[in-house]
Each structure stands twice: as C-alpha cells, then as structure tokens.
Design an enzyme around this catalytic site. Structure first.
Site, PDB file in Angstrom:
ATOM      1  N   ARG A   8      -8.009   1.607  -0.888  1.00 32.59           N
ATOM      2  CA  ARG A   8      -8.453   0.579  -1.820  1.00 32.59           C
ATOM      3  C   ARG A   8      -9.764   0.011  -1.279  1.00 32.59           C
ATOM      4  O   ARG A   8      -9.916  -0.194  -0.073  1.00 32.59           O
ATOM      5  CB  ARG A   8      -7.405  -0.524  -1.935  1.00 32.59           C
ATOM      6  CG  ARG A   8      -7.792  -1.605  -2.935  1.00 32.59           C
ATOM      7  CD  ARG A   8      -6.773  -2.721  -2.976  1.00 32.59           C
ATOM      8  NE  ARG A   8      -7.217  -3.785  -3.868  1.00 32.59           N
ATOM      9  CZ  ARG A   8      -6.614  -4.956  -3.983  1.00 32.59           C
ATOM     10  NH1 ARG A   8      -5.529  -5.221  -3.256  1.00 32.59           N
ATOM     11  NH2 ARG A   8      -7.089  -5.871  -4.813  1.00 32.59           N
ATOM     12  N   HIS A   9     -10.708  -0.226  -2.168  1.00 36.09           N
ATOM     13  CA  HIS A   9     -12.005  -0.754  -1.737  1.00 36.09           C
ATOM     14  C   HIS A   9     -11.845  -1.994  -0.864  1.00 36.09           C
ATOM     15  O   HIS A   9     -10.854  -2.726  -0.958  1.00 36.09           O
ATOM     16  CB  HIS A   9     -12.873  -1.091  -2.954  1.00 36.09           C
ATOM     17  CG  HIS A   9     -12.285  -2.168  -3.830  1.00 36.09           C
ATOM     18  ND1 HIS A   9     -12.375  -3.509  -3.527  1.00 36.09           N
ATOM     19  CD2 HIS A   9     -11.586  -2.092  -4.983  1.00 36.09           C
ATOM     20  CE1 HIS A   9     -11.772  -4.213  -4.457  1.00 36.09           C
ATOM     21  NE2 HIS A   9     -11.271  -3.370  -5.355  1.00 36.09           N
ATOM     22  N   GLY A  10     -12.840  -2.251  -0.021  1.00 33.61           N
ATOM     23  CA  GLY A  10     -12.841  -3.462   0.787  1.00 33.61           C
ATOM     24  C   GLY A  10     -12.909  -4.704  -0.090  1.00 33.61           C
ATOM     25  O   GLY A  10     -13.216  -4.627  -1.287  1.00 33.61           O
ATOM     26  N   GLU A  11     -12.643  -5.847   0.512  1.00 32.22           N
ATOM     27  CA  GLU A  11     -12.673  -7.106  -0.237  1.00 32.22           C
ATOM     28  C   GLU A  11     -13.989  -7.251  -0.999  1.00 32.22           C
ATOM     29  O   GLU A  11     -15.063  -7.059  -0.442  1.00 32.22           O
ATOM     30  CB  GLU A  11     -12.512  -8.292   0.706  1.00 32.22           C
ATOM     31  CG  GLU A  11     -12.497  -9.634  -0.020  1.00 32.22           C
ATOM     32  CD  GLU A  11     -12.662 -10.812   0.921  1.00 32.22           C
ATOM     33  OE1 GLU A  11     -11.683 -11.560   1.111  1.00 32.22           O
ATOM     34  OE2 GLU A  11     -13.778 -10.997   1.463  1.00 32.22           O
ATOM     35  N   GLU A  87     -10.463   0.276 -11.810  1.00 43.03           N
ATOM     36  CA  GLU A  87      -9.397  -0.716 -11.771  1.00 43.03           C
ATOM     37  C   GLU A  87      -8.801  -0.881 -13.165  1.00 43.03           C
ATOM     38  O   GLU A  87      -9.440  -0.552 -14.178  1.00 43.03           O
ATOM     39  CB  GLU A  87      -9.970  -2.057 -11.273  1.00 43.03           C
ATOM     40  CG  GLU A  87      -9.011  -3.238 -11.229  1.00 43.03           C
ATOM     41  CD  GLU A  87      -7.796  -2.998 -10.357  1.00 43.03           C
ATOM     42  OE1 GLU A  87      -6.921  -2.193 -10.771  1.00 43.03           O
ATOM     43  OE2 GLU A  87      -7.701  -3.601  -9.278  1.00 43.03           O
ATOM     44  N   ARG A  88      -7.591  -1.371 -13.217  1.00 42.81           N
ATOM     45  CA  ARG A  88      -6.992  -1.739 -14.497  1.00 42.81           C
ATOM     46  C   ARG A  88      -7.882  -2.779 -15.180  1.00 42.81           C
ATOM     47  O   ARG A  88      -8.416  -3.676 -14.530  1.00 42.81           O
ATOM     48  CB  ARG A  88      -5.604  -2.329 -14.229  1.00 42.81           C
ATOM     49  CG  ARG A  88      -4.951  -2.959 -15.432  1.00 42.81           C
ATOM     50  CD  ARG A  88      -3.678  -3.673 -14.989  1.00 42.81           C
ATOM     51  NE  ARG A  88      -3.273  -4.636 -15.996  1.00 42.81           N
ATOM     52  CZ  ARG A  88      -2.369  -5.590 -15.776  1.00 42.81           C
ATOM     53  NH1 ARG A  88      -1.794  -5.702 -14.590  1.00 42.81           N
ATOM     54  NH2 ARG A  88      -2.042  -6.425 -16.737  1.00 42.81           N
ATOM     55  N   GLY A 183      -6.831  -1.442  -6.542  1.00 43.36           N
ATOM     56  CA  GLY A 183      -5.433  -1.805  -6.372  1.00 43.36           C
ATOM     57  C   GLY A 183      -4.515  -1.190  -7.406  1.00 43.36           C
ATOM     58  O   GLY A 183      -3.477  -0.610  -7.074  1.00 43.36           O
ATOM     59  N   ASN A 184      -4.884  -1.285  -8.682  1.00 43.17           N
ATOM     60  CA  ASN A 184      -3.986  -0.807  -9.733  1.00 43.17           C
ATOM     61  C   ASN A 184      -4.115   0.673 -10.034  1.00 43.17           C
ATOM     62  O   ASN A 184      -3.121   1.319 -10.379  1.00 43.17           O
ATOM     63  CB  ASN A 184      -4.175  -1.636 -11.003  1.00 43.17           C
ATOM     64  CG  ASN A 184      -3.510  -2.984 -10.882  1.00 43.17           C
ATOM     65  OD1 ASN A 184      -2.290  -3.078 -10.840  1.00 43.17           O
ATOM     66  ND2 ASN A 184      -4.311  -4.040 -10.794  1.00 43.17           N
TER      67      ASN A 184
END
Length: 248
Positions: A8-11, A87-88, A183-184
């Site tokens: 998942r990509h960084g913050e 992403e969603r 994330g999704n």
C-alpha cells in the site's frame, strides 16, 4: 512456489489530515516518502528482485513504487499502470474529514461507508469537478466504466479481472511481481486470494508502506503471507488504520 509482493502506498498528505481521498490525486507526505524508502530497504535487505511492477494511475502509488525501485536499484523494470488498481472511489465523501464526517453522520454509518462490502457512499454528480470524467488521465476509458462512487464489491469487480488477465499471467510465466496500490484495491485482491468472507474483509487493515509478501502454489493459491519488518511497528500501523473514521 511463486512470490508476490503487495505494498500500500506510503502515507499521503490526505492520510495525514484524515481526509477521504479515493481517486483524488494527492502526494505522499514526508512520512510517506520515508515509509516508501524503508519498504525499499527492507526488500533490498531480504534480497528481493523484480521483473515487472503494477500500479494505479494515482501519484501516491506511483511515487511509492518509484522510491522502492530506486532503493532496490531496479528502476529499469517494466511498470504497468492501470485505473483498475486505483483506490476505491469514495464519491461525495472525497475531501471530507473522516472524524468530522463521523460526528455528523455517526461512527457506525461512516464505518459502513468505509468498510462495508456493498454499501457505497453518496455519489458525485457528473458536473462535479471531482468526478473522474473531468480528469484527462481517464479520457480513454469508456465513460460508463468511470465510477461516481464505489463500494468494495464494485472495487473487486474491476480489480480481479485485471489480476486474472494481467498480473497472474505474469506470475505464472515465472516473473517476480510487485504491486503498489491502495488500501481498498489491495483489500479487494487479498479478499480474492485468501477467499475471505464479506464479514472478515471488513476487519482487514492494510498499513501504509509495509511490504506484504504472498507465497503462492503452482495454481496461485496462498501457502502463507506475512509482512516484512518489525512486528510491533506493523501492529501499531494496523491499529492506526482501524482507528480512522472514529470520533476523536
């Protein structure tokens, strides 16, 4: 046995500000850049080499991947980018603060919007500047395929065909694959790989910038999976993801 690495990509800047992001193209925060560097160093330390990479059309995933490959000294490998790993889409919630939205609508409602399988948030009107039909990066995608909002079920419907037609094919040809996404879109893929129930995927928290390794058999069924890095740090990162969208 095959190996697949998911990250998942960084913050991002909006992760930091606790905003719903979705398809909004925001950059990595300074912490996110550091997370991507650390992910690259972890993979290098463990001796990972890749033949091909996959990512979305959003900068935060692309930048995470580029940083990881730079740390590995593997920036030369082929990278395939697709909107199907985006992403969603969070519809009209995009740009809103998660905690403020929870205060307005209630934590339970926001949790349903964020994590339920088949309940999407309010949709964006096509006249809204936030709608993907206004974004030139999607101009070659049929308008009917561009979402105004999505639930996880919708995200799965676009991610899994791409997994089957593109990513899995490369793995079965013996190529070492890394996927940098969101994330999704990663929850969609993990649900499919691990055959998670709709209830179990609701509890799945994928932290930013930590490599998730899948070991797969000859039919691409998971043998096991694990995160790379310090266990306590991974646990805290998962708890941080789980706490988003709560009143503070």
């Amino acid at each position: 046995m095959y190996k697949l690495v998911l990250v998942r990509h960084g913050e991002s800047e909006w992760n930091k500000e606790n905003l719903f992001t979705g398809w909004t193209d925001v950059k990595l925060s300074d912490k996110g850049v550091d997370e991507a560097i650390e992910a690259g160093l972890l993979l290098k330390q463990e001796g990972y080499f890749f033949d091909i990479a996959f990512s979305s059309l959003l900068s935060r995933a692309n930048d995470t991947l580029n940083i990881i490959l730079k740390e590995l000294g593997q920036s030369y490998i082929s990278v395939k980018k697709t909107w199907r790993l985006n992403e969603r889409h969070y519809g009209a919630l995009q740009g809103l603060n998660k905690s403020e939205t929870a205060a307005k609508y209630g934590e339970d409602k926001v949790l349903i919007w964020r994590r339920s399988y088949d309940v999407p948030p309010m949709s964006l009107d096509e006249s809204d500047d936030r709608h993907p039909i206004k974004d030139p990066r999607y101009k070659y995608i049929p308008k009917r395929e561009l979402p105004s909002t999505e639930c996880l079920k919708d995200t799965i419907a676009r991610v899994i065909p791409y997994w089957i037609d593109e990513i899995a094919k490369e793995i079965l040809e013996g190529k070492k694959v890394i996927v940098a996404a969101h994330g999704n879109s990663l929850r969609a893929l993990v649900k499919y790989l691990d055959n998670l129930s709709e209830e179990d995927v609701l509890k799945l928290n994928i932290p930013t910038g930590i490599p998730l390794v899948y070991e797969l058999d000859k039919d691409l069924n998971p043998i096991k999976h694990y995160y790379l890095g310090d266990e306590n740090k991974i646990k805290k990162a998962m708890e941080s993801v789980a706490s988003q969208g709560k009143l503070r």
